[in-house]
Write a protein that holds these residues in place. Structure first.
Motif, PDB file in Angstrom:
ATOM      1  N   GLY A  28     -50.763 -40.649  21.854  1.00 15.39           N
ATOM      2  CA  GLY A  28     -49.540 -39.979  21.171  1.00 15.39           C
ATOM      3  C   GLY A  28     -50.047 -39.031  20.393  1.00 15.39           C
ATOM      4  O   GLY A  28     -49.255 -38.620  19.286  1.00 15.39           O
ATOM      5  N   ARG A  29     -51.559 -38.401  20.625  1.00 15.96           N
ATOM      6  CA  ARG A  29     -52.005 -37.445  19.736  1.00 15.96           C
ATOM      7  C   ARG A  29     -52.374 -36.207  20.353  1.00 15.96           C
ATOM      8  O   ARG A  29     -52.466 -36.267  21.521  1.00 15.96           O
ATOM      9  N   LEU A  30     -52.253 -35.158  19.590  1.00  8.56           N
ATOM     10  CA  LEU A  30     -52.659 -33.785  20.125  1.00  8.56           C
ATOM     11  C   LEU A  30     -54.150 -33.516  20.054  1.00  8.56           C
ATOM     12  O   LEU A  30     -54.848 -33.975  19.065  1.00  8.56           O
ATOM     13  N   ALA A  31     -54.692 -32.887  21.099  1.00  8.45           N
ATOM     14  CA  ALA A  31     -56.303 -32.877  20.994  1.00  8.45           C
ATOM     15  C   ALA A  31     -56.465 -31.656  20.285  1.00  8.45           C
ATOM     16  O   ALA A  31     -57.254 -30.482  20.946  1.00  8.45           O
ATOM     17  N   GLY A  32     -56.112 -31.113  19.029  1.00 18.67           N
ATOM     18  CA  GLY A  32     -56.799 -30.187  18.264  1.00 18.67           C
ATOM     19  C   GLY A  32     -57.900 -30.580  17.404  1.00 18.67           C
ATOM     20  O   GLY A  32     -57.657 -31.656  16.659  1.00 18.67           O
TER      21      GLY A  32
END
Length: 150
Positions: A28-32
């Motif tokens: 549920g996390r963005l790959a920034g």
């Protein structure tokens, strides 16, 4: 740009998209990368997955460089740090440190980096990410024009 290959660029893009999708769907996390790295110090409550992600990013890069040595921009030559423009009397390590600091400041001001905005934000149709990516590209074009480094 003599070593550009549409095949390797496509494979790289697919792998980046796949890694981003796996992180999004699995955690549920963005790959920034700036956000992932930036939350290590001071440590957030979710340090383990961040360390695993960053370690896998580094390990995969190292593994790919060993398995496919001709994929790099320089062919079989080892990678080197980008030197400052000719005529500038800044030592290369200082040049790289300044570039890193400016990049870090920019990602803090822009609430994210090229991977977060460019890959994940655009995929989510974020207007804020579209503006950020347009600014990234505009500044990159100006920087290349001024420094002459391509």
């Amino acid at each position: 740009m003599e070593a550009f290959s549409p095949l390797t660029a496509t494979i790289g893009g697919v792998l980046i998209g796949l890694a981003s999708a796996v992180l999004w769907l699995g955690n549920g996390r963005l790959a920034g990368i700036s956000g992932i790295f930036g939350q290590l110090l001071p440590p957030a409550q979710t340090v383990i997955w961040r360390l695993v992600f960053l370690a896998a990013l580094i390990a995969a890069t190292f593994l790919a460089s060993r398995l496919f040595p001709d994929l790099g921009v320089g062919g079989t030559e080892p990678a080197q740090l980008v030197a400052p423009p000719a005529g500038w009397s800044i030592p290369t390590p200082v040049w790289v440190a300044i570039a890193g600091l400016l990049t870090g400041i920019g990602t803090k001001i822009g609430n994210g980096c090229t991977s977060g905005h460019g890959v994940c934000g655009l995929a989510r149709l974020s207007r804020r990410s579209l503006v950020a990516v347009l600014v990234f590209f505009g500044v990159a074009i100006i920087t290349v024009t001024i420094t002459g480094i391509v």
